[in-house]
Design a protein around this motif. Structure first.
Motif, mmCIF file in Angstrom:
data_model
loop_
_atom_site.group_PDB
_atom_site.id
_atom_site.type_symbol
_atom_site.label_atom_id
_atom_site.label_comp_id
_atom_site.label_asym_id
_atom_site.label_seq_id
_atom_site.Cartn_x
_atom_site.Cartn_y
_atom_site.Cartn_z
ATOM 1 N N LEU A 131 0.825 -1.204 0.000
ATOM 2 C CA LEU A 131 0.000 0.000 0.000
ATOM 3 C C LEU A 131 0.862 1.258 0.000
ATOM 4 O O LEU A 131 0.552 2.240 -0.677
ATOM 5 C CB LEU A 131 -0.938 -0.002 1.205
ATOM 6 N N LEU A 132 1.938 1.234 0.756
ATOM 7 C CA LEU A 132 2.844 2.377 0.792
ATOM 8 C C LEU A 132 3.559 2.543 -0.548
ATOM 9 O O LEU A 132 3.760 3.670 -1.025
ATOM 10 C CB LEU A 132 3.853 2.210 1.928
ATOM 11 N N GLU A 133 3.942 1.420 -1.138
ATOM 12 C CA GLU A 133 4.596 1.485 -2.442
ATOM 13 C C GLU A 133 3.641 2.008 -3.511
ATOM 14 O O GLU A 133 4.039 2.751 -4.412
ATOM 15 C CB GLU A 133 5.106 0.100 -2.817
ATOM 16 N N ALA A 134 2.356 1.630 -3.410
ATOM 17 C CA ALA A 134 1.370 2.136 -4.362
ATOM 18 C C ALA A 134 1.209 3.641 -4.228
ATOM 19 O O ALA A 134 1.083 4.367 -5.230
ATOM 20 C CB ALA A 134 0.030 1.440 -4.134
ATOM 21 N N ASP A 136 3.492 5.710 -3.187
ATOM 22 C CA ASP A 136 4.693 6.323 -3.765
ATOM 23 C C ASP A 136 4.624 6.326 -5.290
ATOM 24 O O ASP A 136 5.052 7.280 -5.946
ATOM 25 C CB ASP A 136 5.941 5.573 -3.303
ATOM 26 N N SER A 137 4.062 5.258 -5.858
ATOM 27 C CA SER A 137 3.979 5.189 -7.324
ATOM 28 C C SER A 137 3.033 6.231 -7.888
ATOM 29 O O SER A 137 3.170 6.652 -9.038
ATOM 30 C CB SER A 137 3.525 3.784 -7.743
ATOM 31 N N TYR A 138 2.067 6.662 -7.070
ATOM 32 C CA TYR A 138 1.165 7.721 -7.502
ATOM 33 C C TYR A 138 1.757 9.112 -7.287
ATOM 34 O O TYR A 138 1.133 10.116 -7.611
ATOM 35 C CB TYR A 138 -0.164 7.625 -6.750
ATOM 36 N N GLY A 139 2.946 9.151 -6.748
ATOM 37 C CA GLY A 139 3.620 10.427 -6.551
ATOM 38 C C GLY A 139 3.161 11.199 -5.334
ATOM 39 O O GLY A 139 3.336 12.424 -5.270
ATOM 40 N N MET A 140 2.584 10.516 -4.347
ATOM 41 C CA MET A 140 2.144 11.195 -3.127
ATOM 42 C C MET A 140 3.342 11.697 -2.328
ATOM 43 O O MET A 140 4.354 10.990 -2.214
ATOM 44 C CB MET A 140 1.320 10.252 -2.244
ATOM 45 N N SER A 141 3.204 12.878 -1.781
ATOM 46 C CA SER A 141 4.229 13.378 -0.871
ATOM 47 C C SER A 141 4.144 12.605 0.439
ATOM 48 O O SER A 141 3.147 11.922 0.710
ATOM 49 C CB SER A 141 4.021 14.870 -0.601
ATOM 50 N N ARG A 142 5.170 12.717 1.262
ATOM 51 C CA ARG A 142 5.158 11.995 2.544
ATOM 52 C C ARG A 142 3.999 12.444 3.426
ATOM 53 O O ARG A 142 3.352 11.633 4.095
ATOM 54 C CB ARG A 142 6.492 12.214 3.272
ATOM 55 N N GLY A 143 3.737 13.748 3.431
ATOM 56 C CA GLY A 143 2.639 14.264 4.243
ATOM 57 C C GLY A 143 1.293 13.750 3.774
ATOM 58 O O GLY A 143 0.438 13.344 4.577
ATOM 59 N N LEU A 144 1.073 13.759 2.461
ATOM 60 C CA LEU A 144 -0.193 13.279 1.909
ATOM 61 C C LEU A 144 -0.347 11.776 2.129
ATOM 62 O O LEU A 144 -1.438 11.292 2.452
ATOM 63 C CB LEU A 144 -0.260 13.607 0.418
ATOM 64 N N ARG A 145 0.750 11.047 1.959
ATOM 65 C CA ARG A 145 0.695 9.606 2.185
ATOM 66 C C ARG A 145 0.359 9.299 3.631
ATOM 67 O O ARG A 145 -0.404 8.366 3.916
ATOM 68 C CB ARG A 145 2.041 8.963 1.811
ATOM 69 N N PHE A 146 0.908 10.078 4.555
ATOM 70 C CA PHE A 146 0.624 9.861 5.969
ATOM 71 C C PHE A 146 -0.850 10.105 6.276
ATOM 72 O O PHE A 146 -1.486 9.321 6.984
ATOM 73 C CB PHE A 146 1.502 10.772 6.835
#
Length: 234
Positions: A131-134, A136-146
């Motif tokens: 899920l985290l790799e997905a 990252d593949s969408y180009g999410m920033s660390r803040g948005l991913r969190f």
């Protein structure tokens, strides 16, 4: 119970309830700050930066090694002197005092933050890496991913540990009585010494702590149901 004892009990009902309110205020303030420290500590431990990881590991090791009671006494009695010495060294005027409430919240939050660090770290590690790799593949920033991935998936795993830490924290507020701060346990001590009704007032304090615990259990139960809604039950 004779008339004198009944009158003494009535006189201390208000202060006991006030002490219980102060206990809740200390616990809530320390808990919120502890959550923030725990999030920072968990992210530091899971980061690829060795310096941050070292600081986080040292922080949790320190808290596990030193009793909370000792930390409270050190901050209350030595913290004021250390803070004023630092201010004078920087060219500012001294005279700053650390009050009982500030000392209680600071130390309990410091301790909570260390244990929250481990709760959050474990909850984050439990998130599937795919899920985290997905993200990252969408180009999410660390803040948005969190915000969109890590936090929603972390909470269901962390909530049980967070609940236990809250219950422990409520009980540990009694430790600040050693510096004379008038929370629930200190007030019960005063009432018992004033009236001689030791069993009565210590049982009353225990009943108030029990009431806080039962209410907390209900709140966390509904919180857990809320964060787990829509999840597949195993």
């Amino acid at each position: 119970m004779n008339g004198f004892e009944q009158e003494g009990l009535r006189d201390w009902i208000g202060p006991l309830l006030d002490g219980a309110l102060v206990t809740v205020q200390i616990a809530v303030a320390a808990y919120v700050i502890g959550i923030l420290l725990g999030l920072l500590g968990a992210m530091a431990k899971l980061s690829g930066i060795n310096a941050l990881r070292g600081i986080a590991w040292g922080y949790t090791a320190l808290v596990r090694a030193i009793p909370e009671l000792l930390l409270i006494i050190l901050l209350y009695y030595a913290g004021t002197q250390g803070l004023n010495s630092a201010l004078i060294a920087m060219g500012f005027a001294g005279g700053v005092e650390i009050g009982g409430f500030t000392a209680a919240v600071s130390v309990l939050a410091f301790v909570q933050g260390a244990y929250m660090t481990e709760v959050f770290r474990g909850a984050i590690v439990a998130i599937p890496k795919s899920l985290l790799e997905a993200a990252d593949s969408y180009g999410m920033s660390r803040g948005l991913r969190f915000r969109r991935i890590v936090l929603p998936l972390m909470l269901p795993n962390a909530l049980a540990g967070m609940s236990n830490l809250w219950l422990i924290l409520v009980k540990e507020t009694a430790l600040v009585s050693v510096v004379g701060f008038e929370e629930l346990f200190f007030t019960a001590q005063q009432a018992a010494a004033s009236t001689g009704l030791y069993a009565t007032f210590y049982l009353a304090a225990g009943a108030l702590f029990l009431a806080m615990t039962l209410i907390s259990n209900v709140v966390f139960h509904f919180a857990e149901r809320h964060v787990r809604r829509g999840m597949v039950r195993g």
